[in-house]
Enzyme design. Structure first.
Site, PDB file in Angstrom:
ATOM      1  N   GLY A 191     -56.563  45.394 127.028  1.00 50.33           N
ATOM      2  CA  GLY A 191     -57.894  45.117 127.554  1.00 50.33           C
ATOM      3  C   GLY A 191     -58.891  44.976 126.425  1.00 50.33           C
ATOM      4  O   GLY A 191     -58.560  45.155 125.253  1.00 50.33           O
ATOM      5  N   GLY A 217     -63.558  44.678 125.536  1.00 46.22           N
ATOM      6  CA  GLY A 217     -64.911  44.842 126.030  1.00 46.22           C
ATOM      7  C   GLY A 217     -65.238  46.234 126.520  1.00 46.22           C
ATOM      8  O   GLY A 217     -66.195  46.422 127.268  1.00 46.22           O
ATOM      9  N   SER A 218     -64.448  47.230 126.112  1.00 45.38           N
ATOM     10  CA  SER A 218     -64.622  48.631 126.539  1.00 45.38           C
ATOM     11  C   SER A 218     -64.409  48.837 128.028  1.00 45.38           C
ATOM     12  O   SER A 218     -64.816  49.857 128.582  1.00 45.38           O
ATOM     13  CB  SER A 218     -66.021  49.154 126.145  1.00 45.38           C
ATOM     14  OG  SER A 218     -66.155  49.204 124.751  1.00 45.38           O
ATOM     15  N   ARG A 275     -60.100  38.339 116.283  1.00 50.49           N
ATOM     16  CA  ARG A 275     -61.096  37.346 116.707  1.00 50.49           C
ATOM     17  C   ARG A 275     -62.421  37.661 116.030  1.00 50.49           C
ATOM     18  O   ARG A 275     -62.576  38.705 115.397  1.00 50.49           O
ATOM     19  CB  ARG A 275     -61.288  37.412 118.222  1.00 50.49           C
ATOM     20  CG  ARG A 275     -61.598  38.824 118.718  1.00 50.49           C
ATOM     21  CD  ARG A 275     -61.937  38.881 120.183  1.00 50.49           C
ATOM     22  NE  ARG A 275     -61.955  40.227 120.708  1.00 50.49           N
ATOM     23  CZ  ARG A 275     -62.929  41.111 120.538  1.00 50.49           C
ATOM     24  NH1 ARG A 275     -63.985  40.786 119.814  1.00 50.49           N
ATOM     25  NH2 ARG A 275     -62.878  42.314 121.076  1.00 50.49           N
TER      26      ARG A 275
END
Length: 428
Positions: free
Chosen positions: A158, A160-161, A283
């Protein structure tokens, strides 16, 4: 002669438009392939050529890229990881298929699995927090006893926290375990949970391109138990020795994970034992505009040059201090209005002001990157001046949120207006 085109897989709410503009400045025709193009509002606003295609269907992507190649000279393919970082691995596979420059898809896939990433870093002797992998509540409770509270509990895959929480006691641990395993969290892979030591100390992140460390920034977060970015500064206020230690560990991460091509963002906590690697992201990070404001280096432009087979130029044009502040609401509800962006942007030294939301937008805080409703970036030759500029600019921005009706209050609760005076750059 066919027009040179750059294919971008999916989009991004903050850097997507910047990639489009950079591609056009480099004489390229940007084309976006996306499963749901309408979620990227800049595509229609800028009149960007868009192809609707399932980005999880590799054969379908090959078909569309082949079709476009019959029309254009495809100079390169890249994309955005966004919430699903597997997108960037798909980019690597497409580059390999069409014999274009790009990242190693195997390295990207290994890096996107946090467990595999930690295993590879540990094998290479890179300092990381103690961790365990869990598949059920019993595992989590057992590992919590072994590692000790407080600790971090998060999905093994996952970004974005999302789903990341600091669990400070047994009640918070039980609550978050129930959230992750009780059907509320949206899993994009078979459920596996990473339980890890809470590395306490200042947060830093290193930005690299290829095998070169471009710079190191510092940031802090909103209130726990979430990890929502609140404010940051670039370059980080580090001594030469601290800077070198983080840079050296960053390069060790790249070697351990096989990430010697393209951009990488490496997150650290500086603990009593020195820098500990929290995560390696294959990224560009959200701090790229801050780097440009501080050093005059446009990492998006340089990334695209790599993608199309040109050499990138990471030389600093100047050396300023840049700082940023996220705009974070403190309640859920309907956004009545938000303004002050033009006034803030007019403050000398402000590099950028961005709102992600429009009036009448529902505001639902989830404890991840989607909580941010905008940001401000400022830069100047000195840190003190930069902080003063940012303070002034953010103070000009205001908004009002009407809370969602409750059973007791219904629609009679008065709206909340953000206290501008509280919006200030956090000190590290």
């Amino acid at each position: 002669m066919a027009k040179r085109a750059l294919i971008l897989l999916e989009g991004h709410r903050s850097s997507g438009r910047l990639y489009m503009k950079a591609a056009e400045r480099l004489g390229l025709h940007p084309i976006t392939l996306a499963a749901n193009p309408v979620q990227y509002d800049y595509l229609a606003a800028e009149g960007i050529e868009t192809v609707h295609v399932d980005s999880d269907n590799f054969e379908g992507l090959i078909h569309e890229c082949s079709r476009l190649r019959a029309i254009y000279d495809i100079a390169g393919i890249t994309g955005f990881s966004g919430f699903d970082e597997s997108v960037y691995a798909t980019v690597g596979k497409l580059c390999r298929y069409f014999d274009l420059p790009g990242p190693n898809p195997i390295s990207i896939e290994r890096c996107c699995d946090k467990l595999t990433q930690r295993q590879l870093l540990a094998e290479a002797g890179v300092p990381i927090p103690a961790y365990r992998i869990a598949e059920n509540a019993t595992d989590i409770e057992s590992f919590a006893s072994e590692i000790g509270l407080p600790l971090i509990v998060k999905p093994a895959v996952g970004s974005g926290s999302s789903g990341v929480r600091l669990c400070r006691n047994v009640d918070e641990l039980a609550e978050h375990t129930a959230y992750l395993l009780g059907g509320k969290h949206v899993w994009r892979s078979p459920p596996r949970i990473l339980v890890e030591e809470f590395a306490q100390g200042p947060y830093y992140d290193a930005h690299t391109m290829g095998n070169e460390v471009v710079g190191i920034g510092a940031a802090d977060f909103g209130p726990p138990p979430h990890f929502v970015f609140r404010a940051g500064i670039f370059p980080a206020p580090l001594t030469d020795d601290e800077n070198k230690r983080i840079a050296d560990v960053s390069l060790s991460c790249l070697r351990a994970l096989g990430l010697g091509w393209g951009p990488t963002n490496i997150e650290f906590r500086w603990t009593k034992h020195g820098p500990l690697v929290i995560e390696v992201n294959p990224r560009l990070s959200g701090g790229i505009q801050t780097i440009q404001a501080a050093y005059g280096v446009d990492l998006i432009n340089e990334h695209i040059k790599l993608v199309i087979g040109d050499e990138c130029d990471l030389r600093r044009k100047h050396s300023h201090t840049a700082a940023w502040r996220c705009l974070l609401p403190d309640r859920d509800g309907i956004l009545d209005w938000i303004d002050g962006d033009s006034q803030a942007a007019a403050v000398p030294g402000v590099a950028e002001v961005k709102f992600y939301v429009n009036p009448k937008t529902p505001i639902i805080r989830r404890g991840d990157y989607t909580d941010t409703i905008g940001y401000v970036i400022a830069a100047s030759p000195s840190r003190a001046r930069t902080e003063a500029i940012l303070q002034r600019a953010v103070g000009l921005i205001d908004w009002s949120i009407t809370p969602f009706p409750t059973i007791d209050e219904q629609e009679h609760q008065p709206p909340f207006t953000s206290p501008s005076a509280q919006v200030a750059l956090g000190k590290r």
